[in-house]
Motif scaffolding. Sequence first.
Motif, PDB file in Angstrom:
ATOM      1  N   LEU A   1      57.768  -3.715 -14.208  1.00 51.53           N
ATOM      2  CA  LEU A   1      57.379  -3.661 -15.623  1.00 51.53           C
ATOM      3  C   LEU A   1      57.153  -5.040 -16.226  1.00 51.53           C
ATOM      4  O   LEU A   1      56.768  -5.153 -17.389  1.00 51.53           O
ATOM      5  CB  LEU A   1      58.456  -2.929 -16.425  1.00 51.53           C
ATOM      6  CG  LEU A   1      58.634  -1.440 -16.114  1.00 51.53           C
ATOM      7  CD1 LEU A   1      59.866  -0.892 -16.817  1.00 51.53           C
ATOM      8  CD2 LEU A   1      57.395  -0.643 -16.518  1.00 51.53           C
TER       9      LEU A   1
ATOM     10  N   VAL B   1      52.236  -8.145 -11.421  1.00 49.61           N
ATOM     11  CA  VAL B   1      53.046  -7.491 -12.451  1.00 49.61           C
ATOM     12  C   VAL B   1      53.629  -8.478 -13.464  1.00 49.61           C
ATOM     13  O   VAL B   1      53.984  -8.074 -14.585  1.00 49.61           O
ATOM     14  CB  VAL B   1      54.194  -6.667 -11.819  1.00 49.61           C
ATOM     15  CG1 VAL B   1      53.639  -5.523 -10.983  1.00 49.61           C
ATOM     16  CG2 VAL B   1      55.123  -7.547 -10.986  1.00 49.61           C
TER      17      VAL B   1
ATOM     18  N   ALA C   1      50.966  -8.479 -16.958  1.00 46.36           N
ATOM     19  CA  ALA C   1      51.768  -7.374 -17.485  1.00 46.36           C
ATOM     20  C   ALA C   1      51.098  -6.669 -18.661  1.00 46.36           C
ATOM     21  O   ALA C   1      51.138  -5.436 -18.766  1.00 46.36           O
ATOM     22  CB  ALA C   1      53.151  -7.880 -17.891  1.00 46.36           C
ATOM     23  N   VAL C   2      50.472  -7.414 -19.547  1.00 47.58           N
ATOM     24  CA  VAL C   2      49.860  -6.804 -20.738  1.00 47.58           C
ATOM     25  C   VAL C   2      48.727  -5.862 -20.332  1.00 47.58           C
ATOM     26  O   VAL C   2      48.626  -4.728 -20.846  1.00 47.58           O
ATOM     27  CB  VAL C   2      49.349  -7.891 -21.708  1.00 47.58           C
ATOM     28  CG1 VAL C   2      48.601  -7.248 -22.872  1.00 47.58           C
ATOM     29  CG2 VAL C   2      50.508  -8.732 -22.231  1.00 47.58           C
TER      30      VAL C   2
ATOM     31  N   HIS D   1      50.208  -2.681 -18.652  1.00 52.57           N
ATOM     32  CA  HIS D   1      50.923  -1.751 -19.520  1.00 52.57           C
ATOM     33  C   HIS D   1      49.985  -0.842 -20.314  1.00 52.57           C
ATOM     34  O   HIS D   1      50.440   0.186 -20.835  1.00 52.57           O
ATOM     35  CB  HIS D   1      51.842  -2.526 -20.466  1.00 52.57           C
ATOM     36  CG  HIS D   1      53.176  -2.842 -19.856  1.00 52.57           C
ATOM     37  ND1 HIS D   1      54.316  -2.134 -20.134  1.00 52.57           N
ATOM     38  CD2 HIS D   1      53.536  -3.779 -18.935  1.00 52.57           C
ATOM     39  CE1 HIS D   1      55.330  -2.631 -19.441  1.00 52.57           C
ATOM     40  NE2 HIS D   1      54.873  -3.632 -18.698  1.00 52.57           N
ATOM     41  N   LYS D   2      48.729  -1.184 -20.406  1.00 51.71           N
ATOM     42  CA  LYS D   2      47.776  -0.308 -21.076  1.00 51.71           C
ATOM     43  C   LYS D   2      47.489   0.942 -20.250  1.00 51.71           C
ATOM     44  O   LYS D   2      46.978   1.927 -20.772  1.00 51.71           O
ATOM     45  CB  LYS D   2      46.474  -1.061 -21.351  1.00 51.71           C
ATOM     46  CG  LYS D   2      46.624  -2.166 -22.389  1.00 51.71           C
ATOM     47  CD  LYS D   2      45.304  -2.886 -22.623  1.00 51.71           C
ATOM     48  CE  LYS D   2      45.449  -3.977 -23.684  1.00 51.71           C
ATOM     49  NZ  LYS D   2      44.178  -4.705 -23.927  1.00 51.71           N
TER      50      LYS D   2
ATOM     51  N   ILE E   1      49.911   2.249 -17.866  1.00 46.66           N
ATOM     52  CA  ILE E   1      51.121   2.864 -17.321  1.00 46.66           C
ATOM     53  C   ILE E   1      52.002   3.403 -18.444  1.00 46.66           C
ATOM     54  O   ILE E   1      51.862   3.015 -19.602  1.00 46.66           O
ATOM     55  CB  ILE E   1      51.935   1.881 -16.452  1.00 46.66           C
ATOM     56  CG1 ILE E   1      52.578   0.786 -17.320  1.00 46.66           C
ATOM     57  CG2 ILE E   1      51.088   1.290 -15.348  1.00 46.66           C
ATOM     58  CD1 ILE E   1      53.524  -0.111 -16.554  1.00 46.66           C
TER      59      ILE E   1
ATOM     60  N   TYR F   1      56.262   4.359 -19.094  1.00 46.23           N
ATOM     61  CA  TYR F   1      57.604   4.173 -18.549  1.00 46.23           C
ATOM     62  C   TYR F   1      58.603   5.004 -19.348  1.00 46.23           C
ATOM     63  O   TYR F   1      58.569   5.005 -20.581  1.00 46.23           O
ATOM     64  CB  TYR F   1      57.988   2.692 -18.614  1.00 46.23           C
ATOM     65  CG  TYR F   1      59.456   2.404 -18.388  1.00 46.23           C
ATOM     66  CD1 TYR F   1      60.082   2.735 -17.185  1.00 46.23           C
ATOM     67  CD2 TYR F   1      60.220   1.784 -19.384  1.00 46.23           C
ATOM     68  CE1 TYR F   1      61.422   2.469 -16.978  1.00 46.23           C
ATOM     69  CE2 TYR F   1      61.564   1.508 -19.178  1.00 46.23           C
ATOM     70  CZ  TYR F   1      62.157   1.853 -17.969  1.00 46.23           C
ATOM     71  OH  TYR F   1      63.487   1.581 -17.769  1.00 46.23           O
TER      72      TYR F   1
ATOM     73  N   ARG G   1      49.600   1.111 -26.509  1.00 45.66           N
ATOM     74  CA  ARG G   1      48.698   0.970 -25.364  1.00 45.66           C
ATOM     75  C   ARG G   1      47.249   0.789 -25.798  1.00 45.66           C
ATOM     76  O   ARG G   1      46.345   0.751 -24.971  1.00 45.66           O
ATOM     77  CB  ARG G   1      48.799   2.209 -24.467  1.00 45.66           C
ATOM     78  CG  ARG G   1      50.158   2.401 -23.857  1.00 45.66           C
ATOM     79  CD  ARG G   1      50.156   3.586 -22.901  1.00 45.66           C
ATOM     80  NE  ARG G   1      51.481   3.793 -22.344  1.00 45.66           N
ATOM     81  CZ  ARG G   1      52.431   4.510 -22.921  1.00 45.66           C
ATOM     82  NH1 ARG G   1      52.179   5.114 -24.078  1.00 45.66           N
ATOM     83  NH2 ARG G   1      53.613   4.641 -22.373  1.00 45.66           N
TER      84      ARG G   1
ATOM     85  N   CYS H   1      47.384   7.796 -19.059  1.00 49.67           N
ATOM     86  CA  CYS H   1      47.865   6.755 -18.147  1.00 49.67           C
ATOM     87  C   CYS H   1      47.519   7.107 -16.705  1.00 49.67           C
ATOM     88  O   CYS H   1      47.337   8.274 -16.367  1.00 49.67           O
ATOM     89  CB  CYS H   1      49.378   6.587 -18.289  1.00 49.67           C
ATOM     90  SG  CYS H   1      49.887   6.023 -19.924  1.00 49.67           S
TER      91      CYS H   1
END
Length: 296
Positions: A50, A67, A71-72, A75-76, A78, A80, A104, A149
């Motif tokens: 993450l 990752v 990361a940014v 994360h759009k 995925i 969690y 997101r 996602c």
Amino acid sequence: MSVLQTNGLTKRFGQVEALSGVDLEVDKGEIFGFIGPNGAGKSTTIRILLGILKATAGEATIFGQDVWHDAVKIHKRIAYVPGDVNLWPNLTGGQVIDYLVHLRGQKVNQERKQHLIERFQLDPTKKCRTYSKGNRQKVALVAAFAADCDLYILDEPTSGLDPLMERKFQELILEAKAEGKSVLLSSHILSEVEKLCDRIAIIRDGEVIETGTMSDLRHLTRTHLYVETEKTLVLPDQGIHEWKETDWGYQFQVDREVLDDVMQAIAQAGVTKIESAPPTLEDLFMRHYDVGEGDV
């Protein structure tokens, strides 16, 4: 096609090595189970994926992107869900769901959101401070699956849910798979992992010790047998476990490598009844860890 991949992933906290060369690969449209006792390294691995923790060594990519550095962007695409969800106490459940989807950069699909709310029997008008643990998990699950996602990273996602809601969750996961989505599922509910997952990785003391499908891993487990025979049953000395003689027959577990010898011995004793239960993921897990003190 790999959606998530780690190679030699290592994480140290001072002198403590929490992860030691972890290799994982999750393919597109795959539900991948990640199991191990508390402290084995599951959550540390997930935090690295993450972008919360930086790995000491090794590589980790999602959608081919690093990752940590990307990361940014990652994360759009995925979602969690942790095992212990903390929410903003003064916001309603519905507001939190909308906010998490907006993070997101997506618009909320109100029809999809409402469908999930009804499915999980959640009251979205209540303030989050009034929610039980199970309802907080429902908020997180609705927010995750209301978004569009490609990968779901789920760390004990059904913690606090009742059996009916666990079943709803399982249905949702299988629907996501049918749509080509990928799932990394960390869970202590071994029956859930066994039912849902295409492949499984077992982690122990920061190392992945086994990876494969249930069929691949069954060679490490024991078959359960109940047998009734006309004569006294005499079995080989090796490979027999949990032996129990009843009024009517025999109960025991047998290692796969001696199963043929056992079946011949049963036949020679004049079998009148035989029941066989296939090895389960729990058998595999317990055999690897020999747990008996609440680790799972």
